[in-house]
Scaffold this motif. Sequence first.
Motif, PDB file in Angstrom:
ATOM      1  N   ARG A 187      36.240  36.360  42.293  1.00  0.00           N
ATOM      2  CA  ARG A 187      36.433  37.462  43.234  1.00  0.00           C
ATOM      3  C   ARG A 187      37.921  37.811  43.333  1.00  0.00           C
TER       4      ARG A 187
ATOM      5  N   GLY B 136      37.584  47.762  46.125  1.00  0.00           N
ATOM      6  CA  GLY B 136      36.583  46.698  46.278  1.00  0.00           C
ATOM      7  C   GLY B 136      35.165  47.248  46.171  1.00  0.00           C
TER       8      GLY B 136
ATOM      9  N   GLN C 254      32.421  46.412  43.472  1.00  0.00           N
ATOM     10  CA  GLN C 254      31.098  45.909  43.849  1.00  0.00           C
ATOM     11  C   GLN C 254      30.023  46.510  42.929  1.00  0.00           C
TER      12      GLN C 254
ATOM     13  N   VAL D  80      31.383  40.674  44.359  1.00  0.00           N
ATOM     14  CA  VAL D  80      31.876  41.334  45.576  1.00  0.00           C
ATOM     15  C   VAL D  80      30.654  41.727  46.404  1.00  0.00           C
TER      16      VAL D  80
END
Length: 798
Positions: free
Chosen positions: A128, A248, A252, A259
């Motif tokens: 991550r 982010g 994802q 994520v």
Amino acid sequence: VPSAPPAGGAGRCPIDHSAMRAPNGCPVSARAADFDPFSDGYQQDPPDYVRWSREQEPVFYSPQLGYWVVTRYHDIKAIFRDNITFSPSIALEKITPTGPEANAVLASYEYGMSRTLVNEDEPAHMPRRRVLMEPFTPPELGHHEAMVRRLAREYVDRFIDDGRADLVDQMLWEVPLTVALHFLGVPEEDMDMLRQYSIAHTVNTWGRPKPEEQVAVAHAVGKFWQFAGKVLDKMRADPSGPGWMQYGIRMQKQHPEIVTDSYLHSMMMAGIVAAHETTANAAANAIKLLLQHREAWEDICADPSLIPNAVEECLRHNGSVAAWRRLATRDVRIGGVDIPAGAKLLIVTSSANHDERHFNDADFFDIRRENAGDQLTFGFGAHQCLGKDLARMELQIFLEEFSRRLPHMRLAEQAFSYVPNTSFRGPEHLWVEWDPAANPERRDRAVLSARAPVRIGDITRVDAYRTVKVESAVALTSDIVRLRLVAADGRPLPRWTPGAHIDVVCAVASGGIQDGGASSQDGAAAARPISRQYSLCGDPDARDAYEIAVLREPDGRGGSAWVHEYARAGALLRIRGPRNHFHFETDRGTVLLIAGGIGITPVSAMARRARALGLDYRLIYCGRSRASMALLDELTALHGERLQVYASDEGRRADFTALLATPCAETRVYACGPARMIDALTQACAHWPQDTLRVEHFTSALGKLDPSKEHAFEAVLASSGKSVQVRSDQTLLQALRDAHVEVRSDCEEGLCGSCEVRVLDGTIDHRDVVLTRAERESNTKMMSCCSRAAGKRVVLDL
Ligand code: HEM
Ligand code: FES
């Protein structure tokens, strides 16, 4: 309860026969029992509050907190280094559990703060971190520089004519908050509301709110949580923005298993606090510290190139994160103390930053400190702060703006208050005053356009030089000169400890010695300098001068010849340090000090200390002839019978085998001299307890390559076809830097993932703990700080 004392005699199971016992069965010492991080003592000055611990009991159990407290640099860094044994999972846990009423309030807001990055365990964390790292790299951060400058300028404009301001309320809180929101991609919301929310989050996580306060804090935290969720929903509708959160969300889509939703919500809230409060507090601490040390402030006003290192020193001396947390996942020994699995640790990073074992004259505020960048305020290793370079950028710009526009500002009379908590630290208000009539920009508008370049990412210590004047240069022998160096500005120099050395910048270019380099600072900078390390002799406590003895080495690369030629009385030299990799521990009863030739310099300082402390010591000094041996008269006068001289031209050679025939656990041996002497001593000490013999290392031995076990290889840079040779005694990262190829790095131990480079061809000998097995096997990336070519050649995507 047996618990072997670590070096320094400290950390032993404290013999205090109180009824209180730590979970490992040891009695709790009186001071450990008193430890209260919510008390005024800790709040005002955490490293001073735990000084006793750093000195006597570096790992102790605090019954009031239910935590083990760790205070020394070495132990704390070792804890950061190993995030498997020392899990970060409790980093954001409420340090004071809340009561049922507050919990009900939190539940009513569906508060569900869980894992972010900072408290995530492996193997989830590192993938991550790596997926989300890009926006933190220097080229990406560079896009924010103009915004930070503009904000800093606008806020100072608002009060520059007032003559008085509370910098926290009027600037230092809001600007980092605005920067944080920009960075995250959050629309600028009601600043006051967010300020209240984030203070509530701090108190909720690291504070000790009273039961009646807990409910109000829970409401604010709950609202903050809901606010974060709403912002996130809006972003999801359009995740095209430049912010880290939008990044982010986009990531994802590519990596939904890495994520996750819960992660994004938690990160939204924690990210605001991580980016904002830490930096706001750091800025307030830094300005307070600099104004309290007026000379340092005047230095940066006169020379803004000192700012990047001054920022590091401020973060070291009075950082905005005072302590962090880890959970022991197995029974483990730290600093000689046995800690059971499940133990919670409060690692007092602010104390590590004041540890004399790592930072020379640690309480001294020194913006030219050579290793200020070793501070642990940003943590270290796999979880080291990702936002540290954004924070550094902000701090550098603030200092630049203030030092240019308000060089005449002073601290107003005031008492400083802090929000009581273990970790986040900065004054709630910072009142400063100045005479607006004397504002430089009223006379000269050009002041407003001056700009020091912001140094992002690279905190090399190039500017940490100190200029000293040669007060005297005295020939001790035909080829040894003793220099007495005083600060060129007449100010006190940092204290040092026996075994310490300084780096002297010698104006020697690859073509040979340059003329005139010593006559001025500029002159010294003009030639391509090399630096040489010289151990300090003389009195460690004297702040008025440093003394070194320099042997002219005919076979050397010219550094010592340069010193002999140009370092005459009155000359100016640039130095770095002092720094100590050769610590003199005084925990054992008997000390054997052995010097060969010019190796006497650090050893003489140790002998002086041993004498002052009344230790049982012997000083053995070997050389070719008495005439070639420096400091002999002085040593004889000081040490009398304790000194034994072995001059080979008198037919006297020291017999180390006989001398060290009988091992003694109470003895330590310190030695400095030629390699063959050290080899002989190593052999003679082979049957002694392992850490008996201590020898001089001019560089830290940690993580050092063993050239005898490595092979050299070639790294080809695909973009240019350039070939970089990586020697067996250097890392790929070092070789790339020597070839002026910029590669980012943080831990330089294969822990954090910053120095990754892409590999196009060649097989890699992976040595990091960052890459997964599949990634290793794919042979497409490597950590340049530690991994090497398995064969003779690699081709890199650089
Ligand atoms: C982690 C301090 C500014 C984002 C951390 C940690 C500390 C810290 C102590 C935990 C380190 C560890 O466990 O080893 C600070 C200080 C700052 C600052 C003192 C300012 C002076 C920022 C900023 C941002 C940020 C400006 C974002 C823009 C993060 C993130 C992590 C982190 C994302 C988690 C990294 C990981 O676990 O992989 N910070 N921080 N920080 N910080 Fe900062
Ligand atoms: Fe941290 Fe290389 S892995 S710098």
